[in-house]
Design a protein around this motif. Structure first.
Motif, PDB file in Angstrom:
ATOM      1  N   GLN A 128       9.831  -4.918  -5.310  1.00 51.18           N
ATOM      2  CA  GLN A 128      10.456  -5.779  -6.316  1.00 51.18           C
ATOM      3  C   GLN A 128      10.965  -7.041  -5.636  1.00 51.18           C
ATOM      4  O   GLN A 128      11.659  -6.954  -4.629  1.00 51.18           O
ATOM      5  CB  GLN A 128      11.615  -5.052  -6.988  1.00 51.18           C
ATOM      6  N   LYS A 129      10.631  -8.186  -6.182  1.00 49.93           N
ATOM      7  CA  LYS A 129      11.168  -9.458  -5.693  1.00 49.93           C
ATOM      8  C   LYS A 129      12.246  -9.892  -6.675  1.00 49.93           C
ATOM      9  O   LYS A 129      12.033  -9.893  -7.875  1.00 49.93           O
ATOM     10  CB  LYS A 129      10.087 -10.525  -5.607  1.00 49.93           C
ATOM     11  N   ILE A 130      13.416 -10.237  -6.135  1.00 50.73           N
ATOM     12  CA  ILE A 130      14.531 -10.728  -6.945  1.00 50.73           C
ATOM     13  C   ILE A 130      14.681 -12.219  -6.661  1.00 50.73           C
ATOM     14  O   ILE A 130      14.947 -12.609  -5.528  1.00 50.73           O
ATOM     15  CB  ILE A 130      15.843  -9.977  -6.608  1.00 50.73           C
ATOM     16  N   ASP A 131      14.492 -13.053  -7.673  1.00 48.01           N
ATOM     17  CA  ASP A 131      14.651 -14.502  -7.559  1.00 48.01           C
ATOM     18  C   ASP A 131      15.870 -14.920  -8.365  1.00 48.01           C
ATOM     19  O   ASP A 131      16.057 -14.463  -9.483  1.00 48.01           O
ATOM     20  CB  ASP A 131      13.436 -15.236  -8.118  1.00 48.01           C
ATOM     21  N   TYR A 132      16.669 -15.813  -7.803  1.00 49.61           N
ATOM     22  CA  TYR A 132      17.856 -16.322  -8.487  1.00 49.61           C
ATOM     23  C   TYR A 132      17.653 -17.762  -8.878  1.00 49.61           C
ATOM     24  O   TYR A 132      16.961 -18.505  -8.187  1.00 49.61           O
ATOM     25  CB  TYR A 132      19.084 -16.213  -7.574  1.00 49.61           C
ATOM     26  N   PRO A 133      18.301 -18.202  -9.955  1.00 53.71           N
ATOM     27  CA  PRO A 133      18.211 -19.613 -10.329  1.00 53.71           C
ATOM     28  C   PRO A 133      18.971 -20.475  -9.324  1.00 53.71           C
ATOM     29  O   PRO A 133      19.845 -19.990  -8.611  1.00 53.71           O
ATOM     30  CB  PRO A 133      18.873 -19.660 -11.712  1.00 53.71           C
ATOM     31  N   MET A 134      18.643 -21.743  -9.305  1.00 53.26           N
ATOM     32  CA  MET A 134      19.332 -22.687  -8.413  1.00 53.26           C
ATOM     33  C   MET A 134      20.822 -22.710  -8.735  1.00 53.26           C
ATOM     34  O   MET A 134      21.223 -22.636  -9.883  1.00 53.26           O
ATOM     35  CB  MET A 134      18.766 -24.094  -8.575  1.00 53.26           C
ATOM     36  N   GLY A 135      21.653 -22.767  -7.713  1.00 55.47           N
ATOM     37  CA  GLY A 135      23.091 -22.858  -7.918  1.00 55.47           C
ATOM     38  C   GLY A 135      23.800 -21.532  -8.091  1.00 55.47           C
ATOM     39  O   GLY A 135      25.010 -21.500  -8.268  1.00 55.47           O
ATOM     40  N   PHE A 136      23.061 -20.400  -8.066  1.00 52.83           N
ATOM     41  CA  PHE A 136      23.725 -19.108  -8.191  1.00 52.83           C
ATOM     42  C   PHE A 136      24.461 -18.807  -6.883  1.00 52.83           C
ATOM     43  O   PHE A 136      24.089 -19.292  -5.830  1.00 52.83           O
ATOM     44  CB  PHE A 136      22.704 -18.003  -8.507  1.00 52.83           C
ATOM     45  N   VAL A 137      25.488 -17.984  -6.949  1.00 54.46           N
ATOM     46  CA  VAL A 137      26.357 -17.718  -5.798  1.00 54.46           C
ATOM     47  C   VAL A 137      25.561 -17.268  -4.568  1.00 54.46           C
ATOM     48  O   VAL A 137      25.775 -17.753  -3.467  1.00 54.46           O
ATOM     49  CB  VAL A 137      27.429 -16.668  -6.173  1.00 54.46           C
ATOM     50  N   LEU A 138      24.618 -16.334  -4.741  1.00 54.04           N
ATOM     51  CA  LEU A 138      23.837 -15.878  -3.585  1.00 54.04           C
ATOM     52  C   LEU A 138      22.915 -16.982  -3.081  1.00 54.04           C
ATOM     53  O   LEU A 138      22.682 -17.094  -1.896  1.00 54.04           O
ATOM     54  CB  LEU A 138      23.011 -14.644  -3.936  1.00 54.04           C
ATOM     55  N   GLY A 139      22.358 -17.744  -4.007  1.00 48.94           N
ATOM     56  CA  GLY A 139      21.553 -18.894  -3.640  1.00 48.94           C
ATOM     57  C   GLY A 139      20.250 -18.583  -2.944  1.00 48.94           C
ATOM     58  O   GLY A 139      19.639 -19.451  -2.369  1.00 48.94           O
ATOM     59  N   SER A 140      19.796 -17.337  -2.953  1.00 51.14           N
ATOM     60  CA  SER A 140      18.532 -17.029  -2.305  1.00 51.14           C
ATOM     61  C   SER A 140      17.839 -15.887  -3.024  1.00 51.14           C
ATOM     62  O   SER A 140      18.425 -15.194  -3.835  1.00 51.14           O
ATOM     63  CB  SER A 140      18.748 -16.646  -0.841  1.00 51.14           C
ATOM     64  N   SER A 141      16.602 -15.708  -2.682  1.00 47.96           N
ATOM     65  CA  SER A 141      15.812 -14.609  -3.226  1.00 47.96           C
ATOM     66  C   SER A 141      15.696 -13.530  -2.170  1.00 47.96           C
ATOM     67  O   SER A 141      15.898 -13.780  -0.993  1.00 47.96           O
ATOM     68  CB  SER A 141      14.421 -15.119  -3.599  1.00 47.96           C
ATOM     69  N   PHE A 142      15.373 -12.325  -2.601  1.00 48.65           N
ATOM     70  CA  PHE A 142      15.146 -11.257  -1.630  1.00 48.65           C
ATOM     71  C   PHE A 142      14.170 -10.239  -2.182  1.00 48.65           C
ATOM     72  O   PHE A 142      13.852 -10.238  -3.376  1.00 48.65           O
ATOM     73  CB  PHE A 142      16.471 -10.602  -1.212  1.00 48.65           C
ATOM     74  N   ASP A 143      13.649  -9.399  -1.292  1.00 48.22           N
ATOM     75  CA  ASP A 143      12.674  -8.361  -1.633  1.00 48.22           C
ATOM     76  C   ASP A 143      13.324  -6.990  -1.499  1.00 48.22           C
ATOM     77  O   ASP A 143      14.172  -6.791  -0.627  1.00 48.22           O
ATOM     78  CB  ASP A 143      11.472  -8.426  -0.683  1.00 48.22           C
TER      79      ASP A 143
END
Length: 180
Positions: A152-167
């Motif tokens: 599963q790839k988790i993508d976040y929108p720009m400006g979200f607290v985590l600020g990055s995507s992960f697998d």
């Protein structure tokens, strides 16, 4: 209408269409409940996630042993700190039944897209492969156990607290029912 609406409407229409043609062609339905264990991630702290997965799908048999279809489900991942990541995957599936009677050993592949359920999660690719073994209960029903790999790839929108995507990579262990 937003993309989610089109995807949902398409899934409903496809399910209705497959029910109509089921009387003329061999269509099978399966439902599974699985644990997603040892979910390693590409996060900087490499935190481990455990999860829960549900799927229900429809496949059309192409020949005696090969099936192709789609599924809808839910994936819920949780880390030790209590953070959860929830997705609604829509996948295309391919299955190979080693026995033309649709019992015994089966290999499967799937891939698709997980739409967001809440405001923080933007989107995500999902894919996996597995093996299952099913036991016939009667001529129209099998019960099975399964294992496999889930990505599963988790993508976040720009400006979200985590600020990055992960697998997230995890092992799938589950129980399933197949209606044939």
């Amino acid at each position: 209408m937003k993309l989610k609406g089109y995807i949902f409407l398409s899934a409903i229409l496809c399910l209705g269409f497959t029910d109509v043609i089921a009387q003329r062609k061999k269509v099978i339905n399966y439902t599974e409940i699985s644990a997603l264990i040892h979910g390693s991630t590409s996060l900087t702290d490499n935190s481990e996630l455990n999860g829960f997965r549900t799927r229900t799908g429809v496949s059309r048999l192409i020949g005696e042993n090969f099936g192709f279809g789609f599924a809808l489900g839910t994936d819920n991942f949780k880390n030790a700190g209590g953070k959860t990541y929830n997705t609604l995957p829509l996948t295309l599936n391919a299955s190979y039944f080693f026995n033309p009677e649709l019992s015994g050993l089966k290999a499967d592949l799937y891939g698709g897209y997980a739409v967001k359920l809440f405001n923080n999660l933007s989107k995500g690719l999902t894919a996996g492969a597995g093996l299952s073994y099913s036991f016939p209960v009667n001529s129209g029903l099998n019960l099975g156990i399964q294992t496999g790999y889930n990505y599963q790839k988790i993508d976040y929108p720009m400006g979200f607290v985590l600020g990055s995507s992960f697998d997230i990579s995890s092992i799938r262990l589950g129980l399933g029912i197949t209606f044939k």
